[in-house]
Write an enzyme that holds these catalytic residues in place. Structure first.
Site, PDB file in Angstrom:
ATOM      1  N   ASP A  70       0.784  -1.186  -0.067  1.00  0.00           N
ATOM      2  CA  ASP A  70       0.070   0.126  -0.098  1.00  0.00           C
ATOM      3  C   ASP A  70       0.991   1.253   0.190  1.00  0.00           C
ATOM      4  O   ASP A  70       1.771   1.350   0.574  1.00  0.00           O
ATOM      5  CB  ASP A  70      -0.959  -0.167   1.133  1.00  0.00           C
ATOM      6  CG  ASP A  70      -2.095   0.934   1.130  1.00  0.00           C
ATOM      7  OD1 ASP A  70      -3.203   0.482   0.991  1.00  0.00           O
ATOM      8  OD2 ASP A  70      -1.836   2.242   1.186  1.00  0.00           O
ATOM      9  N   HIS A 106     -11.387  -7.407 -12.949  1.00  0.00           N
ATOM     10  CA  HIS A 106     -11.982  -6.278 -12.034  1.00  0.00           C
ATOM     11  C   HIS A 106     -13.404  -6.762 -11.660  1.00  0.00           C
ATOM     12  O   HIS A 106     -14.577  -7.057 -12.237  1.00  0.00           O
ATOM     13  CB  HIS A 106     -12.235  -5.274 -13.277  1.00  0.00           C
ATOM     14  CG  HIS A 106     -12.975  -4.055 -12.634  1.00  0.00           C
ATOM     15  ND1 HIS A 106     -12.211  -3.176 -11.970  1.00  0.00           N
ATOM     16  CD2 HIS A 106     -14.242  -3.584 -12.531  1.00  0.00           C
ATOM     17  CE1 HIS A 106     -12.818  -2.134 -11.407  1.00  0.00           C
ATOM     18  NE2 HIS A 106     -14.137  -2.379 -11.756  1.00  0.00           N
ATOM     19  N   HIS A 123     -10.281  -5.605  -2.806  1.00  0.00           N
ATOM     20  CA  HIS A 123      -8.912  -5.615  -2.480  1.00  0.00           C
ATOM     21  C   HIS A 123      -9.176  -5.952  -0.919  1.00  0.00           C
ATOM     22  O   HIS A 123      -9.805  -5.317  -0.364  1.00  0.00           O
ATOM     23  CB  HIS A 123      -7.915  -4.253  -2.708  1.00  0.00           C
ATOM     24  CG  HIS A 123      -8.674  -3.075  -2.206  1.00  0.00           C
ATOM     25  ND1 HIS A 123      -9.721  -2.555  -2.915  1.00  0.00           N
ATOM     26  CD2 HIS A 123      -8.468  -2.185  -1.121  1.00  0.00           C
ATOM     27  CE1 HIS A 123      -9.984  -1.378  -2.483  1.00  0.00           C
ATOM     28  NE2 HIS A 123      -9.501  -1.270  -1.318  1.00  0.00           N
TER      29      HIS A 123
HETATM   30  P1  AMP Z   1      -9.765   1.572   0.239  1.00  0.00           P
HETATM   31  O1  AMP Z   1     -10.014   2.670   0.957  1.00  0.00           O
HETATM   32  O2  AMP Z   1     -10.229   0.457   0.876  1.00  0.00           O
HETATM   33  O3  AMP Z   1     -10.194   1.654  -1.296  1.00  0.00           O
HETATM   34  O4  AMP Z   1      -8.185   1.434   0.165  1.00  0.00           O
HETATM   35  C1  AMP Z   1      -7.544   1.839  -1.057  1.00  0.00           C
HETATM   36  C2  AMP Z   1      -6.057   1.574  -0.708  1.00  0.00           C
HETATM   37  O5  AMP Z   1      -5.326   1.983  -1.844  1.00  0.00           O
HETATM   38  C3  AMP Z   1      -5.644   2.775   0.354  1.00  0.00           C
HETATM   39  O6  AMP Z   1      -5.070   2.116   1.588  1.00  0.00           O
HETATM   40  C4  AMP Z   1      -4.420   3.638  -0.437  1.00  0.00           C
HETATM   41  O7  AMP Z   1      -3.470   3.923   0.112  1.00  0.00           O
HETATM   42  C5  AMP Z   1      -4.128   2.533  -1.645  1.00  0.00           C
HETATM   43  N1  AMP Z   1      -3.626   2.935  -2.820  1.00  0.00           N
HETATM   44  C6  AMP Z   1      -4.185   3.884  -3.762  1.00  0.00           C
HETATM   45  N2  AMP Z   1      -3.490   4.064  -4.824  1.00  0.00           N
HETATM   46  C7  AMP Z   1      -2.447   3.135  -4.574  1.00  0.00           C
HETATM   47  C8  AMP Z   1      -1.259   3.283  -5.358  1.00  0.00           C
HETATM   48  N3  AMP Z   1      -0.975   3.688  -6.512  1.00  0.00           N
HETATM   49  N4  AMP Z   1      -0.246   2.061  -5.061  1.00  0.00           N
HETATM   50  C9  AMP Z   1      -0.660   1.435  -3.877  1.00  0.00           C
HETATM   51  N5  AMP Z   1      -1.614   1.512  -3.006  1.00  0.00           N
HETATM   52  C10 AMP Z   1      -2.501   2.555  -3.494  1.00  0.00           C
HETATM   53 ZN    ZN Z   2     -10.142  -2.777 -11.639  1.00  0.00          ZN
END
Ligand code: AMP
Ligand code: ZN
Length: 115
Positions: A31, A47, A101
């Site tokens: 993350d 997806h 995720h």
């Molecule tokens: P959620 O709030 O459950 O949708 O979590 C989305 C997660 O994706 C968050 O913890 C972000 O920090 C993470 N995130 C967003 N963009 C990226 C990226 N480019 N690479 C890695 N993690 C990401």
């Molecule tokens: Zn996707």
């Protein structure tokens, strides 16, 4: 795959990520904004927007994600000490990226217990 989805772009390599694990069905990466000493995201290579919308066809992905989580925990050495999984689903959960995720949180004292 969804051309407008951030995590689909990560799977395709169009957006960089720090890969932790990959197999035919699953991709896992760090993350970007860690909430714990170890914070890994595990995603299906299909997806699926959120857990509420899985179908029978997705069964193999869900099983593969869970197997991958334990492989990662073993590889990274926290299988014994433990970990927490979080799956946000939908608006009220705060889900920001609409591609299913699993957050793996691990490492010492990674925060107050919320559940
Ligand atoms: P959620 O709030 O459950 O949708 O979590 C989305 C997660 O994706 C968050 O913890 C972000 O920090 C993470 N995130 C967003 N963009 C990226 C990226 N480019 N690479 C890695 N993690 C990401
Ligand atoms: Zn996707």
């Amino acid at each position: 795959m969804d051309d407008n989805c951030l995590f689909c772009k990560i799977i395709k390599g169009e957006i960089p990520s720090t890969k932790v694990y990959e197999d035919e069905l699953v991709y896992a990466f760090n993350d970007i904004n860690p909430a714990a000493p170890i914070h890994i995201l595990v995603i299906p290579k299909k997806h699926i927007d959120c857990l509420a919308n899985i179908s029978d066809e997705d069964e193999k992905y869900i099983w593969a994600i869970h197997k991958a989580i334990n492989k990662i925990a073993t590889m990274q050495g926290f299988i014994e000490k433990g970990y927490r999984l979080i799956v946000n689903c939908g608006k009220d959960s705060g889900q920001e990226v609409m591609h299913l995720h699993y957050h793996i949180l691990a490492g010492e004292k990674f925060g107050d217990k919320i559940v």
